[in-house]
Design a protein around this motif. Sequence first.
Motif, short mmCIF file in Angstrom:
data_model
loop_
_atom_site.label_atom_id
_atom_site.label_comp_id
_atom_site.label_asym_id
_atom_site.label_seq_id
_atom_site.Cartn_x
_atom_site.Cartn_y
_atom_site.Cartn_z
N LEU A 80 0.82 -1.21 0.00
CA LEU A 80 0.00 0.00 0.00
C LEU A 80 0.85 1.26 0.00
N LEU A 81 1.95 1.23 0.76
CA LEU A 81 2.84 2.40 0.79
C LEU A 81 3.45 2.68 -0.58
N LEU A 82 3.79 1.60 -1.29
CA LEU A 82 4.44 1.78 -2.59
C LEU A 82 3.51 2.35 -3.65
N LYS A 83 2.24 2.48 -3.34
CA LYS A 83 1.32 3.18 -4.25
C LYS A 83 1.58 4.68 -4.22
N LYS A 84 2.19 5.13 -3.14
CA LYS A 84 2.47 6.55 -2.98
C LYS A 84 3.79 6.92 -3.64
N VAL A 85 3.81 8.00 -4.38
CA VAL A 85 5.01 8.44 -5.09
C VAL A 85 6.16 8.66 -4.11
N GLU A 86 5.87 9.28 -2.96
CA GLU A 86 6.93 9.59 -2.02
C GLU A 86 7.59 8.33 -1.43
N ALA A 87 6.88 7.21 -1.44
CA ALA A 87 7.46 5.97 -0.93
C ALA A 87 8.39 5.31 -1.96
N ARG A 88 8.21 5.65 -3.22
CA ARG A 88 9.01 5.04 -4.28
C ARG A 88 10.24 5.87 -4.66
N GLN A 89 10.35 7.06 -4.09
CA GLN A 89 11.48 7.90 -4.47
C GLN A 89 12.79 7.36 -3.91
N PRO A 90 13.88 7.53 -4.63
CA PRO A 90 15.17 7.02 -4.16
C PRO A 90 15.69 7.83 -2.96
N ILE A 91 16.54 7.21 -2.19
CA ILE A 91 17.16 7.89 -1.04
C ILE A 91 18.42 8.60 -1.54
N HIS B 190 20.61 12.68 -1.46
CA HIS B 190 20.83 13.95 -0.74
C HIS B 190 20.64 13.76 0.77
N VAL B 191 21.10 12.65 1.27
CA VAL B 191 21.04 12.38 2.70
C VAL B 191 22.46 12.40 3.25
N TYR B 192 22.75 13.39 4.08
CA TYR B 192 24.11 13.55 4.60
C TYR B 192 24.17 13.42 6.12
N ASN B 193 23.00 13.35 6.75
CA ASN B 193 22.96 13.20 8.20
C ASN B 193 21.59 12.66 8.61
N ASP C 255 13.77 13.94 7.64
CA ASP C 255 12.91 14.80 6.82
C ASP C 255 12.28 14.01 5.66
N LEU C 256 13.01 13.01 5.15
CA LEU C 256 12.46 12.18 4.09
C LEU C 256 11.36 11.25 4.60
N THR D 85 9.54 11.35 7.63
CA THR D 85 8.45 11.84 8.47
C THR D 85 7.11 11.98 7.74
N PRO D 86 7.05 12.60 6.56
CA PRO D 86 5.75 12.71 5.88
C PRO D 86 5.11 11.35 5.61
N LEU D 87 5.93 10.35 5.25
CA LEU D 87 5.40 9.03 4.95
C LEU D 87 4.97 8.32 6.23
N LEU D 88 5.75 8.48 7.30
CA LEU D 88 5.39 7.87 8.58
C LEU D 88 4.05 8.41 9.08
N ASN D 89 3.78 9.68 8.80
CA ASN D 89 2.53 10.28 9.27
C ASN D 89 1.31 9.68 8.58
N THR D 90 1.52 9.03 7.43
CA THR D 90 0.40 8.42 6.71
C THR D 90 0.13 6.98 7.14
N LEU D 91 1.04 6.41 7.95
CA LEU D 91 0.90 5.00 8.31
C LEU D 91 -0.40 4.66 9.05
N PRO D 92 -0.83 5.46 10.03
CA PRO D 92 -2.10 5.11 10.70
C PRO D 92 -3.26 4.96 9.73
N GLU D 93 -3.34 5.86 8.76
CA GLU D 93 -4.42 5.80 7.77
C GLU D 93 -4.28 4.54 6.91
N VAL D 94 -3.03 4.21 6.52
CA VAL D 94 -2.79 3.03 5.70
C VAL D 94 -3.19 1.76 6.44
#
Length: 256
Positions: free
Chosen positions: A179-190, A192-195, A201-202, A204-213
């Motif tokens: 179900l998560l992989l239906k979302k564009v933000e879940a399929r984006q590559p990791i 520009h992560v340096y810390n 930041d990458l 958190t928005p997806l984690l906030n959708t988990l209860p609904e999923v």
Amino acid sequence: MPLLPKQALYFNANPIVEDILCNAVLQGLGVPQFARFTAKGEKQYEIETFVSQPSHITQTHFDFQHNFTIQLAGKKRWRIKASKETIYPLVGATPHFVNNSNADHQLKLNKLTNNHFERRDAPKEGYTEVVMEEGSIMYFPPGLWHSVEAIGDSLSISCNISFTMESIGDILTDAIKQLLLKKVEARQPIIHVYNKKDMADLMTPLLNTLPEVIRSLQPSEILPPNLVTAPSYGEESDDEEDFMEDINEEEEVEEE
């Protein structure tokens, strides 16, 4: 080449025989077809035969599979001990077959289910002794500490039917992933992560959708009929079809 004193020989069963016997056992235990295979379609059962010279010893360890052992000839002395620390382990702990690499792997995975688990020698006391003679059958669950010694004056021949099943957690987390992989933000590559903050930041928005999923999940979506009933070996009963009908009836009642 004959076996030397205290040696043992291990070999697998013919794959066709393995499929027939293991699926018959699993069918009798009420393990649905989909739970007998990994997500990649690999079977999670096997049959091994052990031929041991007198005095051969398998050192104390525990396995992650469910096992039925059948003593075909000769005798074996089992020393067994249950432990609350090793219920449904994710991996075995086999001190007689480890190097530093897989010992570390075993330690990490066992710590996931028990923070107090430590890589150590098996418990020294509190074992129950069982002597398996020709025709004896014993079930020993995953996580049971045990050592085995061939006793008597003749060869010991035994057969193990071993299997694991997909867990409830495996099924649920796979459904959530789909179900998560239906979302564009879940399929984006990791990138520009340096810390840690960048990664947070990458995510958190997806984690906030988990209860609904999670709230949107229904048993019929997690276990569609074609998943429950395939692949099939031989004649199957109507149990799996009845299983899905029960689930659908429960959903209708809830909706009312």
